[in-house]
Design a protein around this motif. Structure first.
Motif, PDB file in Angstrom:
ATOM      1  N   PHE A   1       2.228  -0.178  -6.095  1.00  0.00           N
ATOM      2  CA  PHE A   1       3.401   0.180  -5.298  1.00  0.00           C
ATOM      3  C   PHE A   1       3.100   1.142  -4.158  1.00  0.00           C
ATOM      4  N   GLY A   2       1.856   1.091  -3.672  1.00  0.00           N
ATOM      5  CA  GLY A   2       1.521   1.894  -2.509  1.00  0.00           C
ATOM      6  C   GLY A   2       2.048   1.284  -1.214  1.00  0.00           C
ATOM      7  N   ALA A   3       2.039  -0.039  -1.132  1.00  0.00           N
ATOM      8  CA  ALA A   3       2.367  -0.700   0.135  1.00  0.00           C
ATOM      9  C   ALA A   3       3.635  -1.535  -0.003  1.00  0.00           C
ATOM     10  N   THR A   4       4.437  -1.545   1.053  1.00  0.00           N
ATOM     11  CA  THR A   4       5.742  -2.204   1.043  1.00  0.00           C
ATOM     12  C   THR A   4       5.687  -3.676   0.666  1.00  0.00           C
TER      13      THR A   4
ATOM     14  N   HIS B   1       0.022  -0.102 -13.928  1.00  0.00           N
ATOM     15  CA  HIS B   1      -0.232   0.942 -12.937  1.00  0.00           C
ATOM     16  C   HIS B   1      -1.658   1.485 -13.004  1.00  0.00           C
TER      17      HIS B   1
ATOM     18  N   TYR C   1      15.901  -3.796  -3.375  1.00  0.00           N
ATOM     19  CA  TYR C   1      15.230  -3.673  -4.672  1.00  0.00           C
ATOM     20  C   TYR C   1      16.126  -2.922  -5.668  1.00  0.00           C
TER      21      TYR C   1
ATOM     22  N   GLN D   1       9.890   3.700  -1.550  1.00  0.00           N
ATOM     23  CA  GLN D   1       8.539   3.863  -1.029  1.00  0.00           C
ATOM     24  C   GLN D   1       8.035   5.290  -1.217  1.00  0.00           C
ATOM     25  N   LEU D   2       6.825   5.414  -1.734  1.00  0.00           N
ATOM     26  CA  LEU D   2       6.257   6.744  -1.971  1.00  0.00           C
ATOM     27  C   LEU D   2       6.189   7.574  -0.693  1.00  0.00           C
TER      28      LEU D   2
ATOM     29  N   ALA E   1      -2.805   6.539 -13.513  1.00  0.00           N
ATOM     30  CA  ALA E   1      -1.442   6.567 -12.980  1.00  0.00           C
ATOM     31  C   ALA E   1      -0.693   7.766 -13.553  1.00  0.00           C
TER      32      ALA E   1
ATOM     33  N   GLY F   1       7.000   4.660  -7.794  1.00  0.00           N
ATOM     34  CA  GLY F   1       7.150   3.631  -6.762  1.00  0.00           C
ATOM     35  C   GLY F   1       7.687   2.318  -7.309  1.00  0.00           C
TER      36      GLY F   1
ATOM     37  N   VAL G   1       7.229  -8.732  -5.500  1.00  0.00           N
ATOM     38  CA  VAL G   1       7.935  -8.628  -6.783  1.00  0.00           C
ATOM     39  C   VAL G   1       9.357  -9.192  -6.644  1.00  0.00           C
ATOM     40  N   LEU G   2      10.015  -8.848  -5.536  1.00  0.00           N
ATOM     41  CA  LEU G   2      11.366  -9.367  -5.304  1.00  0.00           C
ATOM     42  C   LEU G   2      11.372 -10.892  -5.264  1.00  0.00           C
TER      43      LEU G   2
ATOM     44  N   LEU H   1      14.757  -2.827   2.540  1.00  0.00           N
ATOM     45  CA  LEU H   1      14.011  -3.416   1.433  1.00  0.00           C
ATOM     46  C   LEU H   1      14.121  -2.551   0.178  1.00  0.00           C
TER      47      LEU H   1
ATOM     48  N   THR I   1       6.127  -4.684  -2.972  1.00  0.00           N
ATOM     49  CA  THR I   1       7.505  -4.638  -3.462  1.00  0.00           C
ATOM     50  C   THR I   1       8.181  -5.967  -3.132  1.00  0.00           C
ATOM     51  N   ASP I   2       7.919  -6.442  -1.929  1.00  0.00           N
ATOM     52  CA  ASP I   2       8.482  -7.698  -1.468  1.00  0.00           C
ATOM     53  C   ASP I   2       8.049  -8.864  -2.364  1.00  0.00           C
TER      54      ASP I   2
ATOM     55  N   LYS J   1      10.933 -12.262  -8.764  1.00  0.00           N
ATOM     56  CA  LYS J   1      12.159 -12.136  -9.558  1.00  0.00           C
ATOM     57  C   LYS J   1      13.181 -13.191  -9.155  1.00  0.00           C
ATOM     58  N   LYS J   2      13.285 -13.409  -7.827  1.00  0.00           N
ATOM     59  CA  LYS J   2      14.258 -14.399  -7.347  1.00  0.00           C
ATOM     60  C   LYS J   2      13.910 -15.805  -7.810  1.00  0.00           C
TER      61      LYS J   2
END
Lengths: 301, 301
Positions: free
Chosen positions: B87-90, B110, A263, A124-125, A112, A119, B96-97, A259, B93-94, B100-101
């Protein structure tokens, strides 16, 4: 074999299992020590972890002393360790070219780097443009070619990753002139200083590649246990104390999706203000609204 | 703790030491299995390596079944493994959100992804613009929004990384309609197919975001033992057999520096032709040459 091995971002255990296996069989191990630092591990800890001595490689050794680094790598295993990924900095590409020309087999073990781990701030990257570097300004040297690059990115809606200068093993001009091998303490640019330099150049240029109200993401100690994200305008972040190094910054582009924004709101105490700042900033470089053609041909519908 | 762990690009040993330590203490281990694949390790090999069972997570489970994935992660350790970096794909991220919630602590470990390891073709990561994705065209669906993005990148001189579609665990329309859980064999887009699609859309649009003579870098099996780079024009690469997946492509920008070019020449049998192709392509979007002002004031010199 000449191994070029990425160490990742922070801990000694961020090396890959394959990287560690390679290091353990190497005769000589160099650690590149001028473009970045491993935040949570000193040289001595690495040596204990690898069970081998580690040679710190400064810029001079890497750029002028590559023969020394590559010595015997055609017959024995040698390792060159790089914080992050080996292909972050130009000079390591050069080292690979030299090795290949000398007929030395090269194996790269990736890891990494800030370029992809960024990211984790939620942006988004895919939506990043070119990366820029911010160097420490001096009285006589205030380079600002990054300004046009940020502008180019923002015109097409993209985020910009700003990498902040670090100075390791630098001599003062006086010591250099007198040939004294005395080095200054290491310096790492802070997010606040970066934002001040951003504001200074924007004020001088006045072409609004960004403004003091442009939203940005402050990233400190990416990948470390005390990693922190903070969002705010560039002006707000110029007052922000981000703590220990290393720091980086992302300047937002117009293409900030829902999104992504959701975040980012985790990193502010004032969500409503940040949402407004993002909405206001998105007006810059926005394509002109679509206007229906003056004469419509009903048949085409 | 909910661990989100990058596996890197190819070998089971590409996981970091820290990642492996985390996996070994986890109660349940999911492997994301639809945006990429680990080239040199099957599920069974991973299970043996980790000493634990691994659950394959398809798109449906990740996007709709996140409750199942996160179950008990507030009390026990769970791992979600992602090829490359998390964190390559959206959708991650979702995830993780959502964690957290739900008050679940999250730790991200990484790793290298194509987004930074692409630097090993010799092109500098600094000089890349936004990344685009190329999907398999069908009779009725030939999306080309990537065309404008390549154009935007090339107008400002930047390289474009093109990520190629993969289809894992897809149903045929017929099987889907009949509710039969029968899946098609996995498909991975090849460099030649990508280049054909590039040429088709350029021909349809005709605005020369790139041409058939634009130089590109074919990257196959990045990070694997049989990783291969090949340079050529888009037309040449549309005829190129790049072998086994995974493939990606980089379309060159005007900002191709000397050292970058020197590195790329390792990947062609015809250096002279490639140099000419690069020089010719650099004429596109080149800023107009500087013209001295009509009236010169000699005093200013």
């Amino acid at each position: 074999m000449f191994y070029l091995i990425g160490l990742g971002l922070s801990y000694k255990e961020d090396i890959t299992v394959r990287g560690l296996e390679a290091v353990k069989k190497c005769e000589r191990i160099y650690l590149e020590h001028y473009t970045s630092i491993l935040m949570a591990a000193e040289k001595e800890e690495l040596e204990e972890f690898y069970g081998k001595p580690v040679i710190l490689a400064d810029r001079e050794l890497v750029e002028s002393g590559s023969d020394e680094i590559l010595l015997d790598a055609d017959k024995k295993d040698m390792a060159f360790l790089v914080v992050g990924d080996p292909f972050g900095a130009t000079t390591h590409t050069d080292l690979v070219l030299r090795a290949k020309k000398a007929g030395i087999p090269v194996e790269v073990i990736h890891n990494a780097s800030v370029m992809n781990a960024v990211g984790s701030c939620g942006l988004q990257l895919y939506n990043f443009g070119q990366t820029v570097s911010m160097v420490f300004f001096t009285d006589n040297w205030r380079p600002d070619s990054w300004y046009d690059k940020i502008w180019e990115n923002r015109k097409i809606g993209l985020h910009t990753l700003v990498l902040l200068d670090i100075k390791v093993k630098e001599q003062s001009l006086e010591n250099m002139a007198r040939g004294r091998l005395i080095y200054e303490p290491p310096r790492y640019m802070s997010i606040s200083q970066c934002c001040e330099q951003l504001l200074e150049i924007e004020e001088a240029r006045g072409t609004k590649a960004y403004t003091k109200d442009t939203p940005a993401v402050a990233i400190s100690r990416l990948g470390a246990a005390n990693q922190t994200f903070k969002v705010g305008t560039i002006e707000e972040l110029s007052q922000y104390d981000a703590g220990e190094p290393l720091h980086s910054l992302v300047i937002l582009g117009r293409q900030c999706h829902e999104l992504e924004l959701e975040y980012l709101l985790e990193f502010t105490d004032n969500s409503e203000k940040f949402k407004k700042d993002v909405a206001a900033d998105q007006e810059y470089f926005k394509p002109a609204p679509w206007v229906p053609p003056a004469e419509e041909d009903d048949n085409e519908l």
